[in-house]
Design an enzyme around this catalytic site. Structure first.
Site, PDB file in Angstrom:
ATOM      1  N   TYR A  23       0.817  -1.207   0.000  1.00 13.30           N
ATOM      2  CA  TYR A  23       0.000   0.000   0.000  1.00 13.30           C
ATOM      3  C   TYR A  23       0.856   1.266   0.000  1.00 13.30           C
ATOM      4  O   TYR A  23       0.392   2.331  -0.422  1.00 13.30           O
ATOM      5  CB  TYR A  23      -0.934   0.014   1.212  1.00 13.30           C
ATOM      6  CG  TYR A  23      -2.054  -0.995   1.151  1.00 13.30           C
ATOM      7  CD1 TYR A  23      -2.149  -1.924   0.117  1.00 13.30           C
ATOM      8  CD2 TYR A  23      -3.030  -1.044   2.130  1.00 13.30           C
ATOM      9  CE1 TYR A  23      -3.178  -2.849   0.069  1.00 13.30           C
ATOM     10  CE2 TYR A  23      -4.069  -1.963   2.093  1.00 13.30           C
ATOM     11  CZ  TYR A  23      -4.127  -2.863   1.060  1.00 13.30           C
ATOM     12  OH  TYR A  23      -5.150  -3.788   1.017  1.00 13.30           O
ATOM     13  N   ASP A  70      -5.526  -6.586   5.777  1.00 14.61           N
ATOM     14  CA  ASP A  70      -6.717  -5.940   5.235  1.00 14.61           C
ATOM     15  C   ASP A  70      -7.756  -6.991   4.845  1.00 14.61           C
ATOM     16  O   ASP A  70      -8.942  -6.871   5.155  1.00 14.61           O
ATOM     17  CB  ASP A  70      -6.327  -5.100   4.023  1.00 14.61           C
ATOM     18  CG  ASP A  70      -7.422  -4.139   3.584  1.00 14.61           C
ATOM     19  OD1 ASP A  70      -8.474  -4.079   4.246  1.00 14.61           O
ATOM     20  OD2 ASP A  70      -7.220  -3.441   2.583  1.00 14.61           O
ATOM     21  N   ASP A  74     -11.354  -8.362   7.276  1.00 16.18           N
ATOM     22  CA  ASP A  74     -12.711  -8.346   6.723  1.00 16.18           C
ATOM     23  C   ASP A  74     -13.334  -9.736   6.768  1.00 16.18           C
ATOM     24  O   ASP A  74     -14.529  -9.890   7.055  1.00 16.18           O
ATOM     25  CB  ASP A  74     -12.690  -7.824   5.282  1.00 16.18           C
ATOM     26  CG  ASP A  74     -12.775  -6.307   5.220  1.00 16.18           C
ATOM     27  OD1 ASP A  74     -12.670  -5.671   6.279  1.00 16.18           O
ATOM     28  OD2 ASP A  74     -12.931  -5.761   4.118  1.00 16.18           O
ATOM     29  N   ASP A  78      -2.873 -18.170   2.992  1.00 18.37           N
ATOM     30  CA  ASP A  78      -3.964 -18.942   2.396  1.00 18.37           C
ATOM     31  C   ASP A  78      -4.498 -19.968   3.393  1.00 18.37           C
ATOM     32  O   ASP A  78      -5.718 -20.185   3.494  1.00 18.37           O
ATOM     33  CB  ASP A  78      -3.528 -19.604   1.083  1.00 18.37           C
ATOM     34  CG  ASP A  78      -2.139 -20.218   1.131  1.00 18.37           C
ATOM     35  OD1 ASP A  78      -1.430 -20.027   2.144  1.00 18.37           O
ATOM     36  OD2 ASP A  78      -1.755 -20.873   0.158  1.00 18.37           O
ATOM     37  N   LYS A  84       3.546 -15.291   3.894  1.00 15.10           N
ATOM     38  CA  LYS A  84       3.598 -16.120   2.686  1.00 15.10           C
ATOM     39  C   LYS A  84       5.071 -16.387   2.383  1.00 15.10           C
ATOM     40  O   LYS A  84       5.591 -16.102   1.303  1.00 15.10           O
ATOM     41  CB  LYS A  84       2.892 -15.411   1.529  1.00 15.10           C
ATOM     42  CG  LYS A  84       2.659 -16.294   0.302  1.00 15.10           C
ATOM     43  CD  LYS A  84       1.742 -17.473   0.578  1.00 15.10           C
ATOM     44  CE  LYS A  84       1.476 -18.253  -0.716  1.00 15.10           C
ATOM     45  NZ  LYS A  84       0.762 -19.534  -0.440  1.00 15.10           N
TER      46      LYS A  84
END
Length: 353
Positions: A142, A243, A247, A219, A187
Site C-alpha cells: 500500500y 486488510d 474483513d 492462504d 507467505k
C-alpha cells in the site's frame, strides 16, 4: 479525566454513527465525572469536495493536538466509479495513518451468542470465537513504490526490520495479555518480504517464552479462520494480508456493523468501526452504530478507563439481548429501531446504570 477528542465523521453514514458514538461518550463522561471535549474536521470525500484534499493539513494539525481521534468512515461512489480520479477519499485514510505514525491496527473479532445464527458458519463452529487481528498499517504494497501505465503496473511489497519488529512486539504483548497464543501470518514460501517477517519473529520468540507461536501461510490462515475460528487468539500480519483477513474475520461474526478497531503508533491513536461508509444508506437512519460505539469503548480503555469501557460493552450487550437493534440484525417481528434510537437507548442505559 479530561480528553480532547478530534471527531472525523467522514462520508456516507459516517456523520450519523459518529453522532451516536459521541452521545454515548457524553453519557459516560456525565456518569463518571469526566470532561470530554470535541472538535470536528473534514476528511475523505467531504474534504475533497471542500478543499481538494482527503486529509487536509488543518485536519492533521487537529489530530496531532488531540488526545484521540474518533473516526467513522470515508468513501463515495462518484470516486469508486471513476477509475481516472487522481484523488480518492481512501487516500485520506492512508495519509492519516502515515502522518500519525499509526503502524498497528487492532481488530477484536468477537461473537455475540444472540447473533450466532447470523454468521454464515455453523453455530458449533463459530460459537465462542474470540480473537484479535493485529495488522501492520504503514508498510507493504500500500505504501511501496508504484507504477501504472497502459501496459504495466506494479506495487512494491517492502518492509524494513524496524517496521517488522515493532508490529511483532505489539502482537507478542497482546498475546501476553490474553491466552499466550500468537499466530504469525505470512507467505514465506513465495515472498521475500514474508521470509524476513518469519526470520525476525523467530528471533524474537525466545524473548517471550510464555507465548506459544504458530507460523501460518496466509492462504491456510484464511481457510482456518472459516473452518476453525476458535483456533486463533492473537494474529499478527502485514498490511495487505491483514486488510483481507480482518474483513473475513468480521464476516465470521455475522455483521461488520458490530466490530470496532484501534490504530496506534507514535502519535495520536485513532478509534473507528471496521465497516465502510455505506453511502446508499446515508440519511436513512438505518445504519448500525454499534461498531462506532464499541470503538468508543476501546478509546476509553486505551486511557485505562476500564470501568467506563466495560459499561459501554455491557450496554451494547443489553441492547442486543433486548432486541434494540437496527434492521440488518433485528429478529423477525422485532420492533423497529434506527441509528438514533439505538444510540439513545444505549446512552440512557449508561445514564441509568
Amino acid at each position: 479525566m479530561k480528553l480532547k477528542i478530534a471527531v472525523l465523521a467522514g462520508d456516507g453514514i459516517g456523520p450519523e454513527i459518529s453522532r451516536e458514538g459521541v452521545k454515548v461518550l457524553n453519557a459516560v463522561a456525565r456518569k463518571f465525572g469526566h470532561e470530554f471535549t470535541y472538535q470536528s474536521a473534514l476528511c475523505g470525500a467531504a474534504a475533497i469536495d471542500a478543499v481538494g484534499d482527503p486529509f487536509p493539513d488543518e485536519t492533521f494539525q487537529l489530530c496531532q493536538q488531540s488526545d484521540a481521534v474518533f473516526f467513522s468512515a470515508v468513501g463515495d461512489p462518484k470516486f469508486d466509479n471513476d477509475p481516472s480520479a487522481k484523488v480518492r477519499p481512501e487516500q485520506g485514510l492512508l495519509a492519516m495513518r502515515k502522518k500519525l505514525g499509526l503502524f498497528a491496527n487492532i481488530r477484536p473479532i468477537q461473537t455475540f451468542d444472540c447473533l450466532i445464527h447470523m454468521s454464515p458458519l455453523k453455530d458449533e463452529v463459530v460459537k465462542g470465537a474470540d480473537f484479535v487481528c493485529i495488522r501492520e498499517l504503514t508498510g507493504g504494497m500500500y505504501f511501496g513504490a508504484k507504477h501504472e501505465d497502459d501496459d504495466m503496473a506494479y506495487d512494491t511489497d517492502i518492509y524494513s526490520r524496524p517496521e517488522i519488529e515493532r508490529i511483532l512486539k505489539v502482537g507478542f504483548d497482546y498475546a501476553l495479555k490474553r491466552n499466550h497464543h500468537l499466530t504469525v501470518v505470512d507467505k514465506a514460501n513465495v515472498l521475500a518480504s514474508s521470509r524476513l517477517w518469519r526470520k525476525i519473529a523467530k528471533e524474537m520468540e525466545p524473548k517471550y517464552p510464555e507465548v506459544k507461536v504458530d507460523y501460518m501461510y496466509v492462504d491456510n490462515a484464511s481457510m482456518r479462520m472459516i473452518m476453525e475460528p476458535r483456533f486463533f487468539d492473537v494474529m499478527v500480519t502485514e498490511n495487505t494480508f491483514g486488510d483481507i483477513l480482518t474483513d473475513e474475520g468480521s464476516a465470521v461474526t455475522g455483521s461488520m456493523g458490530l466490530l470496532p478497531s484501534a490504530s496506534v503508533g507514535s502519535s495520536t491513536p485513532v478509534f473507528e468501526p471496521v465497516h465502510g461508509s455505506w453511502p446508499q444508506a446515508k440519511g436513512l437512519n438505518i445504519a448500525n452504530p454499534l461498531a462506532q460505539i464499541l470503538s468508543a469503548a476501546m478509546l476509553l480503555e486505551h486511557f485505562d478507563l476500564k470501568a467506563e469501557g466495560a459499561l459501554i460493552r455491557k450496554a451494547v450487550q443489553a441492547s442486543l439481548d433486548q432486541n434494540v437493534r437496527t434492521p440488518e440484525i433485528q429478529v423477525t417481528g422485532g420492533a423497529k429501531y434506527g441509528t438514533r434510537e439505538v444510540g439513545q437507548w444505549i446512552a440512557d442505559y449508561i445514564s441509568k446504570s
